[in-house]
Design a protein around this motif. Structure first.
Motif, PDB file in Angstrom:
ATOM      1  N   UNK A  32       0.852  -1.191   0.000  1.00  0.00           N
ATOM      2  CA  UNK A  32       0.000   0.000   0.000  1.00  0.00           C
ATOM      3  C   UNK A  32       0.885   1.238   0.000  1.00  0.00           C
ATOM      4  N   UNK A  33       0.713   2.155  -0.956  1.00  0.00           N
ATOM      5  CA  UNK A  33       1.575   3.344  -1.032  1.00  0.00           C
ATOM      6  C   UNK A  33       1.485   4.202   0.225  1.00  0.00           C
ATOM      7  N   UNK A  34       2.642   4.668   0.703  1.00  0.00           N
ATOM      8  CA  UNK A  34       2.672   5.544   1.875  1.00  0.00           C
ATOM      9  C   UNK A  34       1.917   6.843   1.631  1.00  0.00           C
ATOM     10  N   UNK A  35       1.843   7.255   0.375  1.00  0.00           N
ATOM     11  CA  UNK A  35       1.205   8.534   0.053  1.00  0.00           C
ATOM     12  C   UNK A  35      -0.310   8.489   0.170  1.00  0.00           C
ATOM     13  N   UNK A  36      -0.885   7.275   0.329  1.00  0.00           N
ATOM     14  CA  UNK A  36      -2.334   7.108   0.439  1.00  0.00           C
ATOM     15  C   UNK A  36      -3.053   7.871  -0.673  1.00  0.00           C
ATOM     16  N   UNK A  37      -2.821   7.502  -1.941  1.00  0.00           N
ATOM     17  CA  UNK A  37      -3.383   8.267  -3.061  1.00  0.00           C
ATOM     18  C   UNK A  37      -4.886   8.059  -3.210  1.00  0.00           C
ATOM     19  N   UNK A  38      -5.485   8.877  -4.037  1.00  0.00           N
ATOM     20  CA  UNK A  38      -6.904   8.778  -4.359  1.00  0.00           C
ATOM     21  C   UNK A  38      -7.143   7.757  -5.472  1.00  0.00           C
ATOM     22  N   UNK A  39      -8.378   7.248  -5.507  1.00  0.00           N
ATOM     23  CA  UNK A  39      -8.898   6.579  -6.684  1.00  0.00           C
ATOM     24  C   UNK A  39     -10.185   7.293  -7.085  1.00  0.00           C
ATOM     25  N   UNK A  40     -10.528   7.190  -8.355  1.00  0.00           N
ATOM     26  CA  UNK A  40     -11.777   7.755  -8.851  1.00  0.00           C
ATOM     27  C   UNK A  40     -12.897   6.729  -8.669  1.00  0.00           C
TER      28      UNK A  40
END
Length: 460
Positions: free
Chosen positions: A82-90
């Motif tokens: 899981x990316x540390x940046x906690x990105x968004x998804x649409x």
């Protein structure tokens, strides 16, 4: 051997409802908001509430990528996948699923969404993406799975203290049902206000139900969904569980889909009836003369070979493994047989066009998207590799060894080390899913049970 046709993989999905039709629906019913939902790994609805006019305008909606992989405890794994940046998804709506939300006390709609990465690709952590990937492999071969789930659940009285066992609710005669009323129409008529509202909700949501029955347990029921396209049926199963829980609460009840919610009572299953059709609509499990096709045996062999590695998608919770008890009509192995309910895989008696495999492993607690993805992926591998199944079992399946995993921990280990799972569903999904399930197992291990206090406290 079945070989993929790249052109078929690009075939379009069934036509979606037009935005004009949705606008007319919202206008007719005065819809104020839309529940923009998607299933997380537990099959639980998550998402956001959006004003109807913004939904109609096509406004982009985003959510954290980690949400589809939220644990049942509410925790998140910090596995490096899981990316540390906690990105968004649409969140992209599937307009074919838009319907009125029958549980809402103000006019509201509901729409199932896909989770897409910002580059437009499907989010690999989202269960709907997992099933889509498997169905694309069938489409590339000119095949389409047809699935029908049988969903069991209990209706119980409110349970304010989770340390206390679930209790059956009071019914018309002023007493609680005591069980052993399988297929009773009298008992099916109990709690009629709930059932009437749930039936109406299914019609509103486009859930195509078949038979409704009273099962073995006290206030335990089974609702069968009609066979159909795997994705459409998975969506219906997802919405059915959501609607049942919400409507039960309105009537002072709990709709309980745990695999084994009550000690000493029957478990809750989600049997999956599966057939496969070709581009002409012919059932590939049957030959032109109506006899059994070799494809049936290959499909069964795929299930026998690979489902042990994918049990975490069919039995995803600590409680799931309490259901696999000899003599309970829940399976303990992957033997198969003709019209044999003691085996994990059953071939119901049917005509050639309805010839199918009934996978009896999945509990009602399973995420329908993942349970179908696991079953269909395993069966397809059996078809493509022309695997050979065991001989059909005519006797009692419980006389054969208990060969299914006995705990969630065992299933986590099996899936983590499964090359097949990683090939079929991708490393990110398998690593992430197992990490979250290991988190849940660790949380369970920190609990001290009633059994331990009852017997160990006074004697050790």
């Amino acid at each position: 051997m079945l070989q993929p046709d790249p052109a078929r993989a690009a075939e379009s999905a069934p036509p979606s409802r037009s935005t004009e039709a949705i606008r007319a629906l919202f206008s007719q019913h005065g819809v104020r908001d839309v529940e923009c939902i998607f299933p997380d790994i537990s099959g639980y609805p998550r998402g956001k509430l959006m004003p109807a006019e913004r939904f109609l305008a096509g406004e982009e909606l985003r959510i954290c990528q980690a949400i589809p992989m939220q644990a049942v405890t509410g925790d998140y794994s910090y596995n490096p996948v899981f990316p540390d940046s906690d990105p968004d998804v649409r969140l992209l709506p599937d307009y074919a699923t838009v319907a009125l939300a029958p549980w809402a006390n103000v006019p509201r709609a509901v729409a199932i969404h896909d989770c897409l990465e910002l580059d437009g690709s499907l989010c690999q952590f989202a269960p709907r993406s997992t099933l889509k990937g498997v169905l694309a492999r069938y489409a590339a071969l000119g095949l389409r799975p047809v699935v029908a789930p049988e969903i069991e659940f209990y209706l119980t009285a409110p349970n304010a203290d989770p340390a206390q066992p679930l209790q059956a609710p009071l019914v018309r005669g002023g007493r609680a049902e005591v069980g052993q009323s399988a297929f009773s129409l009298n008992m099916l008529n109990e709690l009629a206000p709930f059932w009437n509202e749930l039936r109406d909700a299914c019609r509103t949501l486009g859930i195509a139900t078949d038979t409704w029955i009273h099962e073995v347990g006290a206030t335990q029921y089974e609702v069968n969904l009609l066979h159909g396209d795997a994705m459409a049926v998975a969506d219906q199963a997802f919405l059915f569980k959501y609607a049942a829980r919400e409507i039960a609460l309105k009537h002072g009840l709990n709709a309980v889909f745990m695999a084994k919610p009550i000690a000493g009572s029957a478990g809750n299953s989600m049997h999956l009836h599966i057939s496969v059709i070709d581009t002409e609509g012919n059932n590939v499990f049957s030959l032109a003369d109506g006899s059994e096709s070799p494809h049936l045996g290959h499909f069964i062999a795929g299930l026998q070979t690979f489902l042990p590695e994918l049990m975490l998608m069919l039995a995803p919770n600590v409680n799931s493994y309490r259901r696999y008890v000899a003599g309970s009509q829940a399976p303990v192995n992957l033997q198969w047989g003709y019209d044999n309910r003691t085996t994990g895989l059953r071939i119901p008696a049917s005509g050639p066009s309805a010839r199918r495999v009934e996978n009896r492993l999945a509990g009602a607690d399973a995420n329908p998207y993942l349970a179908m993805a696991a079953s269909l992926a395993a069966g397809l591998e059996g078809l493509q590799a022309q695997l050979a199944s065991s001989e059909p079992l005519a006797g009692n399946g419980y006389d054969s060894a208990h060969s299914l995993p006995r705990s969630m921990e065992e299933s986590v280990q099996a899936m983590q080390h499964s090359a097949f799972a990683r090939t079929q569903f991708g490393d990110p999904f398998v690593t992430g899913y197992c990490a979250v399930k290991a988190l849940e197992w660790a949380s369970f291990q920190r609990e001290i049970s009633v059994w331990e206090r009852r017997f160990l406290l006074p004697q050790v």
